[in-house]
Design a protein around this motif. Structure first.
Motif, PDB file in Angstrom:
ATOM      1  N   LEU A   1       0.805  -1.226   0.000  1.00 35.96           N
ATOM      2  CA  LEU A   1       0.000   0.000   0.000  1.00 35.96           C
ATOM      3  C   LEU A   1       0.836   1.273   0.000  1.00 35.96           C
ATOM      4  CD1 LEU A   1      -2.721  -1.018   2.647  1.00 35.96           C
ATOM      5  CD2 LEU A   1      -2.777  -1.313   0.160  1.00 35.96           C
ATOM      6  N   TYR A   2       2.166   1.154  -0.004  1.00 37.52           N
ATOM      7  CA  TYR A   2       3.010   2.353   0.012  1.00 37.52           C
ATOM      8  C   TYR A   2       2.727   3.212  -1.225  1.00 37.52           C
ATOM      9  CZ  TYR A   2       7.176   5.303  -0.129  1.00 37.52           C
ATOM     10  OH  TYR A   2       8.034   6.374  -0.197  1.00 37.52           O
ATOM     11  N   GLY A   3       2.489   4.471  -0.980  1.00 36.59           N
ATOM     12  CA  GLY A   3       2.194   5.384  -2.076  1.00 36.59           C
ATOM     13  C   GLY A   3       0.734   5.405  -2.482  1.00 36.59           C
ATOM     14  N   THR A   4      -0.101   4.660  -1.752  1.00 34.46           N
ATOM     15  CA  THR A   4      -1.533   4.655  -2.038  1.00 34.46           C
ATOM     16  C   THR A   4      -2.221   5.707  -1.175  1.00 34.46           C
ATOM     17  OG1 THR A   4      -1.432   2.273  -2.468  1.00 34.46           O
ATOM     18  CG2 THR A   4      -3.620   3.237  -2.127  1.00 34.46           C
ATOM     19  N   PRO A   5      -2.701   6.793  -1.730  1.00 38.33           N
ATOM     20  CA  PRO A   5      -3.286   7.875  -0.926  1.00 38.33           C
ATOM     21  C   PRO A   5      -4.465   7.418  -0.068  1.00 38.33           C
ATOM     22  CG  PRO A   5      -2.911   8.604  -3.183  1.00 38.33           C
ATOM     23  CD  PRO A   5      -2.676   7.132  -3.165  1.00 38.33           C
ATOM     24  N   GLU A   6      -5.277   6.477  -0.594  1.00 41.05           N
ATOM     25  CA  GLU A   6      -6.454   6.033   0.154  1.00 41.05           C
ATOM     26  C   GLU A   6      -6.086   5.320   1.463  1.00 41.05           C
ATOM     27  OE1 GLU A   6      -7.428   5.034  -4.233  1.00 41.05           O
ATOM     28  OE2 GLU A   6      -5.666   5.383  -2.973  1.00 41.05           O
ATOM     29  N   ALA A   7      -4.861   4.778   1.525  1.00 42.42           N
ATOM     30  CA  ALA A   7      -4.462   4.011   2.705  1.00 42.42           C
ATOM     31  C   ALA A   7      -4.095   4.906   3.885  1.00 42.42           C
ATOM     32  CB  ALA A   7      -3.281   3.099   2.367  1.00 42.42           C
ATOM     33  N   LEU A   8      -3.776   6.171   3.607  1.00 38.44           N
ATOM     34  CA  LEU A   8      -3.423   7.089   4.687  1.00 38.44           C
ATOM     35  C   LEU A   8      -4.683   7.442   5.469  1.00 38.44           C
ATOM     36  CD1 LEU A   8      -0.961   9.426   2.750  1.00 38.44           C
ATOM     37  CD2 LEU A   8      -0.390   7.562   4.323  1.00 38.44           C
ATOM     38  N   ASP A   9      -4.645   7.188   6.773  1.00 38.38           N
ATOM     39  CA  ASP A   9      -5.793   7.442   7.650  1.00 38.38           C
ATOM     40  C   ASP A   9      -7.033   6.671   7.219  1.00 38.38           C
ATOM     41  OD1 ASP A   9      -4.309   9.298   9.203  1.00 38.38           O
ATOM     42  OD2 ASP A   9      -4.683  10.838   7.698  1.00 38.38           O
ATOM     43  N   ALA A  10      -6.834   5.498   6.598  1.00 41.91           N
ATOM     44  CA  ALA A  10      -7.963   4.689   6.155  1.00 41.91           C
ATOM     45  C   ALA A  10      -8.622   3.993   7.338  1.00 41.91           C
ATOM     46  CB  ALA A  10      -7.489   3.648   5.143  1.00 41.91           C
ATOM     47  N   ASP A  11      -9.929   3.777   7.235  1.00 48.19           N
ATOM     48  CA  ASP A  11     -10.593   2.995   8.269  1.00 48.19           C
ATOM     49  C   ASP A  11     -10.403   1.511   7.961  1.00 48.19           C
ATOM     50  OD1 ASP A  11     -12.363   2.324   6.248  1.00 48.19           O
ATOM     51  OD2 ASP A  11     -13.961   3.631   6.949  1.00 48.19           O
ATOM     52  N   LEU A  12     -10.884   0.653   8.858  1.00 49.77           N
ATOM     53  CA  LEU A  12     -10.644  -0.784   8.714  1.00 49.77           C
ATOM     54  C   LEU A  12     -11.339  -1.361   7.486  1.00 49.77           C
ATOM     55  CD1 LEU A  12     -10.945  -1.794  12.485  1.00 49.77           C
ATOM     56  CD2 LEU A  12      -8.861  -1.709  11.111  1.00 49.77           C
ATOM     57  N   TYR A  13     -12.460  -0.792   7.102  1.00 49.29           N
ATOM     58  CA  TYR A  13     -13.145  -1.252   5.891  1.00 49.29           C
ATOM     59  C   TYR A  13     -12.295  -0.969   4.648  1.00 49.29           C
ATOM     60  CZ  TYR A  13     -17.534  -1.971   8.409  1.00 49.29           C
ATOM     61  OH  TYR A  13     -18.505  -2.422   9.265  1.00 49.29           O
ATOM     62  N   THR A  14     -11.738   0.241   4.599  1.00 46.75           N
ATOM     63  CA  THR A  14     -10.918   0.616   3.456  1.00 46.75           C
ATOM     64  C   THR A  14      -9.654  -0.229   3.391  1.00 46.75           C
ATOM     65  OG1 THR A  14     -11.758   2.881   3.632  1.00 46.75           O
ATOM     66  CG2 THR A  14      -9.773   2.550   2.301  1.00 46.75           C
ATOM     67  N   ILE A  15      -9.070  -0.513   4.557  1.00 51.02           N
ATOM     68  CA  ILE A  15      -7.868  -1.345   4.610  1.00 51.02           C
ATOM     69  C   ILE A  15      -8.161  -2.729   4.032  1.00 51.02           C
ATOM     70  CG2 ILE A  15      -6.279  -2.527   6.180  1.00 51.02           C
ATOM     71  CD1 ILE A  15      -6.517  -0.024   7.998  1.00 51.02           C
ATOM     72  N   HIS A  16      -9.294  -3.298   4.419  1.00 54.52           N
ATOM     73  CA  HIS A  16      -9.680  -4.609   3.891  1.00 54.52           C
ATOM     74  C   HIS A  16      -9.840  -4.551   2.375  1.00 54.52           C
ATOM     75  CE1 HIS A  16     -12.972  -7.405   2.614  1.00 54.52           C
ATOM     76  NE2 HIS A  16     -12.151  -8.273   3.174  1.00 54.52           N
ATOM     77  N   TYR A  17     -10.477  -3.515   1.889  1.00 59.50           N
ATOM     78  CA  TYR A  17     -10.689  -3.375   0.446  1.00 59.50           C
ATOM     79  C   TYR A  17      -9.368  -3.235  -0.302  1.00 59.50           C
ATOM     80  CZ  TYR A  17     -11.680  -0.993  -3.960  1.00 59.50           C
ATOM     81  OH  TYR A  17     -11.705  -0.634  -5.285  1.00 59.50           O
ATOM     82  N   LEU A  18      -8.461  -2.404   0.219  1.00 59.90           N
ATOM     83  CA  LEU A  18      -7.190  -2.161  -0.471  1.00 59.90           C
ATOM     84  C   LEU A  18      -6.309  -3.401  -0.488  1.00 59.90           C
ATOM     85  CD1 LEU A  18      -6.354   1.432   0.849  1.00 59.90           C
ATOM     86  CD2 LEU A  18      -7.074   0.799  -1.464  1.00 59.90           C
ATOM     87  N   LEU A  19      -6.265  -4.130   0.630  1.00 59.14           N
ATOM     88  CA  LEU A  19      -5.456  -5.354   0.668  1.00 59.14           C
ATOM     89  C   LEU A  19      -6.017  -6.396  -0.293  1.00 59.14           C
ATOM     90  CD1 LEU A  19      -4.739  -5.716   4.502  1.00 59.14           C
ATOM     91  CD2 LEU A  19      -3.109  -5.098   2.720  1.00 59.14           C
ATOM     92  N   SER A  20      -7.332  -6.514  -0.322  1.00 59.64           N
ATOM     93  CA  SER A  20      -7.962  -7.479  -1.235  1.00 59.64           C
ATOM     94  C   SER A  20      -7.711  -7.097  -2.688  1.00 59.64           C
ATOM     95  CB  SER A  20      -9.472  -7.541  -0.963  1.00 59.64           C
ATOM     96  OG  SER A  20      -9.728  -7.933   0.371  1.00 59.64           O
ATOM     97  N   LYS A  21      -7.717  -5.795  -2.986  1.00 58.18           N
ATOM     98  CA  LYS A  21      -7.542  -5.320  -4.357  1.00 58.18           C
ATOM     99  C   LYS A  21      -6.082  -5.390  -4.794  1.00 58.18           C
ATOM    100  CE  LYS A  21      -7.846  -1.056  -7.063  1.00 58.18           C
ATOM    101  NZ  LYS A  21      -8.176   0.390  -7.023  1.00 58.18           N
ATOM    102  N   ASN A  22      -5.163  -4.922  -3.932  1.00 58.87           N
ATOM    103  CA  ASN A  22      -3.744  -4.812  -4.316  1.00 58.87           C
ATOM    104  C   ASN A  22      -3.000  -6.138  -4.246  1.00 58.87           C
ATOM    105  OD1 ASN A  22      -4.471  -2.151  -4.413  1.00 58.87           O
ATOM    106  ND2 ASN A  22      -2.787  -1.393  -3.169  1.00 58.87           N
ATOM    107  N   LEU A  23      -3.425  -7.037  -3.367  1.00 62.59           N
ATOM    108  CA  LEU A  23      -2.743  -8.335  -3.236  1.00 62.59           C
ATOM    109  C   LEU A  23      -3.654  -9.461  -3.731  1.00 62.59           C
ATOM    110  CD1 LEU A  23      -0.913  -7.837   0.192  1.00 62.59           C
ATOM    111  CD2 LEU A  23       0.117  -7.899  -2.086  1.00 62.59           C
ATOM    112  N   ALA A  24      -4.586  -9.848  -2.866  1.00 58.90           N
ATOM    113  CA  ALA A  24      -5.529 -10.909  -3.230  1.00 58.90           C
ATOM    114  C   ALA A  24      -6.662 -10.887  -2.217  1.00 58.90           C
ATOM    115  CB  ALA A  24      -4.840 -12.272  -3.231  1.00 58.90           C
ATOM    116  N   PRO A  25      -7.855 -11.325  -2.602  1.00 61.91           N
ATOM    117  CA  PRO A  25      -8.974 -11.338  -1.651  1.00 61.91           C
ATOM    118  C   PRO A  25      -8.665 -12.104  -0.371  1.00 61.91           C
ATOM    119  CG  PRO A  25      -9.773 -11.703  -3.871  1.00 61.91           C
ATOM    120  CD  PRO A  25      -8.264 -11.720  -3.963  1.00 61.91           C
TER     121      PRO A  25
END
Length: 543
Positions: A345-369
């Motif tokens: 998630l480094y360099g991903t603006p949405e990850a800065l100060d993201a809530d737990l829902y957003t974190i789950h979404y970004l990890l699933s999208k950037n890596l794998a579900p």
């Protein structure tokens, strides 16, 4: 322990006197010395490991406080904003936590009281009440984070509505109500409880081991993150560092750490005849087990002081067990959170100060579900184990500060209910955004309360009238030879005051320990001032 003459032959006080050795024995010594020495050394190692095994448990409970849901969002923000550079802050936080917990172990071992009880015993009533209110606020704020983390994990994993998820988190209290009792001399049930929580801790560790196997990170770059660098100061690095330390050095762990050492001290004193349960329970029918346990608990709460022998037996191993657990399990989990975020998630603006829902979404999208799912599973295990531990800490605070006479099960239920009700109200009226704001506010409250609630710990461990152990009778004639003994980094002196015929050893902090404690206190206070300044500029959500 390794048995046989070879062990007894060379183990200090158990060695055979020189005059008792025959020439034949002497020949055996010369010819087999390397083998005997090796066997003895291995015997000592095995004995030490077995003894260490009996102390495993409190560190597992305490480690939960250092990897609770409050650490997840902070660790993700750290990795997304500064990649691996803030791993040094994670490591520094662990060292600070170990240092403070070592003081807790010292206080609990020497006095036989937890931190809250010491406040009631040694502070004026008005000051004790103020500290109790602050401690309850810290417990509630901590429990809010556990409830929110568990509720969100249940919502994502099982599609359980947030209000229902908040209510479900009360099951850990039922577990505590049914299982936990640490006010008697037996540690069997306490150890079973510790190992049960340990299983949840290991589940979190396994989840993050799987997470690390799914990312691609340069090992050299990761390990360089544990060394201070200029990259730490890039962007909002210091603001995030403040949050990392605040979410790692948790207040309730101080009350917990000072209280968890006592069961093993009591067990030692009973097993070695320093405490005679038959005398304590005299006049009570042996068939009435409940009444005998209550009588025993009353003695240990009101009259018991750990013996010199019990403290000497357990003090070092208690600290070693704690340090090993925090430097392995807790440090691994907190580092893994940051490494996963830094690599994906480094360099991903949405990850800065993201809530737990957003974190789950970004990890699933950037890596794998599956990565997002496992992350939420780890969050659920962390939330449940942290909720259990926080409930125990709440019991310690209420019992210690105000000697609350309500039944323990009711006391725990009230403590848990106070934290669940606001979460339930927020989840019903505001929903997802409200929970994330509540989580941020809870972390701010915990951080702000840390300095005033760590100050008593430092004060107590520096005060000679509190940190003293009465020496056993057999040592009274030997104390002059040990007047300035240095042991385990703590100067121990002998009290030979003319108005007291008894002799003591003091376990007060030496000047080095005191200096480090004061520096840590000012460091934490300075971070809080910075956090307040940052909140004034950016608001709570951005802190």
């Amino acid at each position: 322990m390794v048995e046989g003459s070879s062990t007894a032959f060379v183990t200090g006080s158990e060695a055979f006197p020189m005059g008792d050795m025959s020439s034949k024995t002497h020949d055996v010594k010369v010819s087999a010395e390397p083998e005997v020495y090796h066997q003895t050394r291995m015997g000592k190692i095995v004995t030490s490991l077995r003894k260490y095994g009996t102390f495993i448990g409190p560190g597992l409970l305490i480690s939960v406080a250092y990897m609770d849901p409050g650490n997840y969002a902070t660790g993700i923000t750290a990795g997304a904003g500064n990649k691996y550079a803030l791993l040094f802050i994670v490591f520094l936080s662990s060292i600070i936590a170990i240092f403070l917990q070592a003081l807790c172990i010292k206080l609990g071992s020497v006095t036989g009281y937890d931190l809250a009880r010491c406040c009631r015993e040694y502070f004026p009533r008005w000051l004790n009440i103020i500290l109790w209110i602050l401690a309850e606020c810290a417990i509630i704020a901590t429990d809010v984070a556990e409830v929110i983390g568990s509720a969100i994990a249940l919502n994502i994993l099982l599609r359980i509505p947030l209000p229902a998820g908040v209510c479900i988190t009360i099951v850990d209290v039922i577990f505590v109500l049914l299982a936990y009792r640490n006010d008697t001399s037996s540690t069997k049930f306490v150890k079973c409880f510790e190992y049960a929580v340990g299983l949840l801790v290991m589940a979190v560790v396994i989840c993050f081991a799987i997470e690390l196997s799914q990312i691609h990170a340069d090992a050299g770059e990761v390990f360089r993150g544990f060394v201070p660098s200029k990259e730490m100061f890039a962007g909002s690095g210091m603001t995030i560092a403040t949050s990392l330390i605040g979410s790692t050095v948790m207040i309730h762990s101080l009350f917990l750490g000072s209280g968890l050492v006592q069961p093993r001290l009591r067990e030692y004193d009973v097993q070695h005849g320093h405490i005679k349960l038959a005398d304590i329970c005299e006049g009570i029918d042996e068939k009435d087990a409940a009444k005998m346990k209550d009588k025993e608990a009353d003695y240990f709460y009101n009259s018991y002081k750990p013996s010199y022998q019990a403290i000497n037996y357990s003090y070092k191993y208690s600290i070693i067990e704690l340090a090993v657990t925090l430097l392995t399990l807790a440090l691994f989990v907190n580092s893994a959170i940051l490494i996963v975020a830094g690599s994906s998630l480094y360099g991903t603006p949405e990850a800065l100060d993201a809530d737990l829902y957003t974190i789950h979404y970004l990890l699933s999208k950037n890596l794998a579900p599956v990565v997002g799912t496992i992350f939420m599973l780890a969050l659920l295990f962390s939330g449940q184990s942290a909720g259990i531990v926080c409930t125990i800490a709440g019991q310690i605070v209420s019992e210690g500060h105000i000697n609350w006479t309500v039944k323990p099960w009711l006391r725990r239920l009230i403590t848990r209910g106070i934290s669940i009700l606001p979460c339930l109200a927020i989840s019903v009226s505001i929903g997802r955004n409200g929970l994330n704001t509540a989580l941020n506010i809870s972390q701010v409250i915990i951080s702000l309360l840390l300095p005033p609630l760590t100050a008593p710990l430092i004060y107590f461990t520096c005060k000679k009238s509190i940190m003293k152990i009465e020496l056993p009778e057999e040592m009274q004639t030997l104390v002059e030879e040990e007047d300035e003994e240095e042991q385990d980094g703590t100067v121990q002196e002998v009290d030979t005051e003319s108005n007291d015929s008894r002799k003591y050893k003091f376990m007060t902090n030496n000047w080095i320990t005191t200096s480090i404690a004061v520096v840590i206190w000012f460091f934490i206070s300075a971070l809080n001032i910075y956090a307040i300044y940052d909140m004034a500029l950016n608001g709570v959500a951005g802190s």
